[in-house]
Write a protein that holds these residues in place. Structure first.
Motif, short mmCIF file in Angstrom:
data_model
loop_
_atom_site.label_atom_id
_atom_site.label_comp_id
_atom_site.label_asym_id
_atom_site.label_seq_id
_atom_site.Cartn_x
_atom_site.Cartn_y
_atom_site.Cartn_z
N GLY A 171 0.81 -1.20 0.00
CA GLY A 171 0.00 0.00 0.00
C GLY A 171 0.85 1.26 0.00
O GLY A 171 0.32 2.37 -0.02
N HIS A 172 2.19 1.07 0.02
CA HIS A 172 3.11 2.20 0.04
C HIS A 172 4.28 1.91 -0.89
O HIS A 172 5.01 0.93 -0.69
N ASP A 173 4.46 2.76 -1.91
CA ASP A 173 5.51 2.53 -2.90
C ASP A 173 6.90 2.44 -2.28
O ASP A 173 7.72 1.62 -2.71
N LEU A 174 7.19 3.27 -1.29
CA LEU A 174 8.52 3.24 -0.67
C LEU A 174 8.81 1.88 -0.03
O LEU A 174 9.91 1.35 -0.13
N LEU A 175 7.81 1.30 0.64
CA LEU A 175 8.00 0.01 1.29
C LEU A 175 8.11 -1.11 0.26
O LEU A 175 8.92 -2.03 0.42
N ASP A 176 7.33 -1.02 -0.82
CA ASP A 176 7.40 -2.04 -1.87
C ASP A 176 8.78 -2.03 -2.54
O ASP A 176 9.37 -3.09 -2.78
N THR A 177 9.30 -0.84 -2.82
CA THR A 177 10.63 -0.74 -3.43
C THR A 177 11.69 -1.30 -2.49
O THR A 177 12.58 -2.04 -2.92
N GLU A 178 11.60 -0.97 -1.22
CA GLU A 178 12.57 -1.46 -0.24
C GLU A 178 12.51 -2.98 -0.09
O GLU A 178 13.52 -3.63 0.16
N ALA A 179 11.32 -3.57 -0.25
CA ALA A 179 11.17 -5.01 -0.08
C ALA A 179 12.09 -5.78 -1.03
O ALA A 179 12.82 -6.68 -0.61
N CYS A 180 12.08 -5.43 -2.32
CA CYS A 180 12.98 -6.13 -3.25
C CYS A 180 14.42 -5.67 -3.07
O CYS A 180 15.35 -6.47 -3.22
N ALA A 181 14.63 -4.42 -2.73
CA ALA A 181 16.00 -3.93 -2.51
C ALA A 181 16.68 -4.72 -1.40
O ALA A 181 17.84 -5.11 -1.51
N LEU A 182 15.95 -5.03 -0.34
CA LEU A 182 16.57 -5.77 0.76
C LEU A 182 16.85 -7.22 0.36
O LEU A 182 17.82 -7.81 0.82
N VAL A 183 16.02 -7.80 -0.50
CA VAL A 183 16.28 -9.15 -0.98
C VAL A 183 17.61 -9.18 -1.74
O VAL A 183 18.44 -10.06 -1.53
N TYR A 184 17.82 -8.19 -2.60
CA TYR A 184 19.09 -8.12 -3.33
C TYR A 184 20.26 -7.83 -2.40
O TYR A 184 21.36 -8.36 -2.60
N ARG A 185 20.07 -7.01 -1.37
CA ARG A 185 21.15 -6.75 -0.40
C ARG A 185 21.53 -8.00 0.36
O ARG A 185 22.68 -8.18 0.75
N ALA A 186 20.57 -8.87 0.62
CA ALA A 186 20.84 -10.10 1.37
C ALA A 186 21.60 -11.12 0.52
O ALA A 186 22.14 -12.09 1.04
N SER A 187 21.63 -10.92 -0.79
CA SER A 187 22.32 -11.82 -1.70
C SER A 187 23.83 -11.64 -1.59
O SER A 187 24.29 -10.50 -1.43
N PRO A 188 24.61 -12.70 -1.62
CA PRO A 188 24.17 -14.07 -1.87
C PRO A 188 23.62 -14.72 -0.60
O PRO A 188 24.11 -14.49 0.51
N LEU A 189 22.60 -15.52 -0.81
CA LEU A 189 22.04 -16.36 0.25
C LEU A 189 22.77 -17.69 0.22
O LEU A 189 23.51 -17.98 -0.73
N PRO A 190 22.56 -18.53 1.21
CA PRO A 190 23.17 -19.86 1.12
C PRO A 190 22.63 -20.58 -0.12
O PRO A 190 21.47 -20.37 -0.49
#
Length: 138
Positions: free
Chosen positions: A97-116
């Motif tokens: 419901g908030h563009d800033l949070l939606d953008t951050e959601a995928c950004a954090l997935v990429y920051r967590a990469s590489p995963l095991p």
């Protein structure tokens, strides 16, 4: 894109679980609940799910403007983890419901990469995962 392992869906606790549609109450819940790893019958081993959830939580940052605006919500993301643990794709499949949070959601997935590296990634060498990313101000 064919899934190698069942694409798990989120539970109300914000963990990976068997493919099932999330309830509207769970998808819109603004408060975080303790993460509980799913059973191994979900297609995603519980220890791998717990590790991924932990990595995502550590990579999470709250966008400054969203914090100032007191925006909260849960974004549903679907992402692909390659055999070497690299996140190769991420999309928001359910907005907060908030563009800033939606953008951050995928950004954090990429920051967590590489995963095991995903266990049993299969012949295509990847695993597809779906998780909710909750943003909650305390």
């Amino acid at each position: 894109m064919p899934a190698v392992a069942a694409a798990p869906k989120p539970t109300a606790a914000g963990t990976l679980s068997p493919a099932a549609a999330p309830s509207p109450a769970a998808a819109g819940a603004p408060r975080s609940a303790p993460a509980t790893p799913p059973s191994t019958s979900s297609g995603v081993p519980a220890d791998y799910a717990a590790t991924v959830n932990g990595r995502l939580e550590r990579a999470k940052t709250y966008p400054r403007l969203a914090r100032v605006r007191r925006e909260e919500g849960t974004a549903q993301v679907h992402f692909t983890v390659a055999r070497d643990g690299t996140v190769t794709a991420c999309t928001v499949t359910g907005g907060s419901g908030h563009d800033l949070l939606d953008t951050e959601a995928c950004a954090l997935v990429y920051r967590a990469s590489p995963l095991p590296p995903p266990p049993g990634a299969g012949p295509n060498g990847h695993m597809d995962l779906s998780v909710p990313i909750r943003f909650s101000l305390n």
